[in-house]
Design a protein around this motif. Sequence first.
Motif, PDB file in Angstrom:
ATOM      1  N   GLU B 471      33.149  48.023  54.214  1.00 21.57           N
ATOM      2  CA  GLU B 471      33.436  46.875  55.073  1.00 21.57           C
ATOM      3  C   GLU B 471      32.824  47.028  56.460  1.00 21.57           C
ATOM      4  O   GLU B 471      32.426  46.049  57.086  1.00 21.57           O
ATOM      5  CB  GLU B 471      34.955  46.680  55.196  1.00 21.57           C
ATOM      6  CG  GLU B 471      35.582  46.286  53.875  1.00 21.57           C
ATOM      7  CD  GLU B 471      37.098  46.263  53.914  1.00 21.57           C
ATOM      8  OE1 GLU B 471      37.672  46.293  55.027  1.00 21.57           O
ATOM      9  OE2 GLU B 471      37.693  46.209  52.836  1.00 21.57           O
ATOM     10  N   ALA B 472      32.763  48.298  56.929  1.00 20.02           N
ATOM     11  CA  ALA B 472      32.242  48.509  58.284  1.00 20.02           C
ATOM     12  C   ALA B 472      30.758  48.150  58.354  1.00 20.02           C
ATOM     13  O   ALA B 472      30.326  47.425  59.255  1.00 20.02           O
ATOM     14  CB  ALA B 472      32.468  49.953  58.710  1.00 20.02           C
ATOM     15  N   ALA B 475      30.120  44.459  58.193  1.00 22.02           N
ATOM     16  CA  ALA B 475      30.391  43.744  59.436  1.00 22.02           C
ATOM     17  C   ALA B 475      29.391  44.108  60.527  1.00 22.02           C
ATOM     18  O   ALA B 475      29.046  43.276  61.361  1.00 22.02           O
ATOM     19  CB  ALA B 475      31.817  44.041  59.912  1.00 22.02           C
ATOM     20  N   ARG B 476      28.921  45.381  60.505  1.00 22.55           N
ATOM     21  CA  ARG B 476      28.016  45.808  61.577  1.00 22.55           C
ATOM     22  C   ARG B 476      26.587  45.338  61.335  1.00 22.55           C
ATOM     23  O   ARG B 476      25.885  44.962  62.260  1.00 22.55           O
ATOM     24  CB  ARG B 476      28.013  47.341  61.673  1.00 22.55           C
ATOM     25  CG  ARG B 476      29.240  47.927  62.324  1.00 22.55           C
ATOM     26  CD  ARG B 476      29.250  49.431  62.132  1.00 22.55           C
ATOM     27  NE  ARG B 476      30.466  50.024  62.693  1.00 22.55           N
ATOM     28  CZ  ARG B 476      30.908  51.233  62.372  1.00 22.55           C
ATOM     29  NH1 ARG B 476      30.249  51.967  61.490  1.00 22.55           N
ATOM     30  NH2 ARG B 476      32.003  51.701  62.927  1.00 22.55           N
ATOM     31  N   LYS B 477      26.158  45.414  60.077  1.00 24.89           N
ATOM     32  CA  LYS B 477      24.766  45.094  59.769  1.00 24.89           C
ATOM     33  C   LYS B 477      24.692  44.100  58.618  1.00 24.89           C
ATOM     34  O   LYS B 477      24.170  44.420  57.543  1.00 24.89           O
ATOM     35  CB  LYS B 477      24.000  46.373  59.417  1.00 24.89           C
ATOM     36  CG  LYS B 477      24.122  47.449  60.516  1.00 24.89           C
ATOM     37  CD  LYS B 477      22.968  48.387  60.560  1.00 24.89           C
ATOM     38  CE  LYS B 477      22.856  49.177  61.853  1.00 24.89           C
ATOM     39  NZ  LYS B 477      24.024  49.295  62.712  1.00 24.89           N
TER      40      LYS B 477
END
Lengths: 127, 486
Positions: B471-472, B475-477
């Motif tokens: 998920e990180a 959301a970041r890339k």
Amino acid sequence: MSFPEELKYTEDHEWVLIEDDVVTIGITDFAQEQLGDIVFVELPEVGDSLETGKSFGVVESVKAVSDVYAPVSGEVVEINEELPDDPEVLNNSPYDDGWMIKLKLADSASLDELMDVSAYQEFVEKD
Amino acid sequence: MMSTAGRGLVLDENLLFEKSQPGRVGYSIASLDVPDVTPDNSLLREEIADFPELSEVDVVRHYTRLSTWNYGVDSGFYPLGSCTMKYNPKVNEAAARFPGFTDIHPQTPEALNQGALELMYNLQHDLEEVSGFPAMTLQPAAGAQGEFTGMLMIRAWHEANGQQRHKVIIPDTAHGTNPASAALCGYEVITVASDGVLSQEAVAAVMDDDVAALMVTNPNTLGLFEADVRAICDLVHERGGLVYADGANLNALMGISRPGDIGIDVMHFNLHKTFSTPHGGGGPGSGPVGVVEKLEPFLPAPVVTKDAEGYKLEYDRPESIGRLKSFYGHFSILVRAYSYILSMGGEGLRRATELAVLNANYIRARLEGEYELPNKQRSLHEVVFSEDGLQNDCHTLDVAKRLIDYGYHPPTIYFPLVVHGALMIEPTETESKQMIDEFCDALLAIAEEAKSAPELLKQAPVRAKVKRLDEATAARKPILRWPQES
């Protein structure tokens, strides 16, 4: 979790490094761990005036969106321009590469409200 | 455990761009039998990069396969706390498809739209009866726009009284949209901490003559009834403020307690929660707003009225905050909600509330002990556990992912923020005891796994179409365009 000796801390889990009349502000190791993977950071602009206790930015993780509050009043003299592009730095290096803003202090008396490392550690354990 | 057998025909599917074959088309179109016209150059694109070329069956299979990966309340239990994912009875759909509703145009003259106007008038009346408010707008598109509408009316009322107030008080157990709605209307948000429920003292400490309103969610996002709400309303009124109620959790009160009778001045409904109209991707939503008499002049225009000649859209409202939505709101959603109200009847609505509360408390009773319950006050329609009792460094996210392996949509997690690692379960009245028992068995088995085999939680889901998502990085890339930028 580490909490450097030379920093001061707030109940909102921010750290403050005091160097004469300029302070550097970021979020603590505890804060980044509670938030989880941080995916978005919003910072103020250089020149903005901040007031103690008012929100100056936003940190968003996969779990939640949190405001970041100004621990002291002052004028923003520098922001960490890398952070919005690389928010994971807040997770990996909260005290060094993850600094958020530098403020020129409006009033040094408000520094007295901040906690030292042992008081903050106690606060985190209670929390 | 839900049966997840027979997965051999769960098909993978590529992007349409990846399936594209040069020159492949769906139809051959007859040659032009009218003169050729070349559009002005300024209207032409130079090239359409990598536009997918596909046959009809390629496209049909693409979307049909994607649809089989979907999960909805028609597939199974959907205990998403704070969202009231109750079943949407098919009779609502039948009513919304009556040609008398589907074939009218919003600009048809009133005299030819009497049936539609009568339905809106009656629905206003029914919602007034459920909530205890004497006046209503059906216009807002969904809950958050309802909040915005309500706060605009509060501001207009203060201004009409010659007052400029700047602050709105919101407890930390309110719905997350409340601060945004207040801020959009230009207010500074004052957050008050609650100890599960809001105290008079906490409100009194921040209440002053600059406070325009208190926004309260009742029952709050912990599923707890704000027991002091009447006294708190008095306190706000004494200083000239108004009280806004977020009606998202009305499924815990409907037929039993009326917000208009206990001092609330404005409240929005979520028809897509409490009144069984489609929610989430199946929406759109609908967020009617009820108000006390003194706020009636500020309602968005038009409102539906009735006189000797019939039903009318009344536009002549000089103090109105104006229009919030094109035409009259999401009309066909209003038809569904009205169908639900008529098919349930007053007794039925009350019974739905009782069963929703009973179901949540039954889940609480079965899970309390294995899952940590931070607030011991009596629950209403939902129950919120924390992750504090989980063993071996297992977290709420791991429990939610593991539930997918057991065949359930996970509950709401990490909300409300006041609970550490919140797991927020709202069963609604829809579910039978058998379904709820199976769900509780699954959650108890997961708590046991956390003790004896925590890797099962850490790796979950293993039986789903896709495994644990990053998920990180998503959301970041995020990859937002095709072809992927190098």
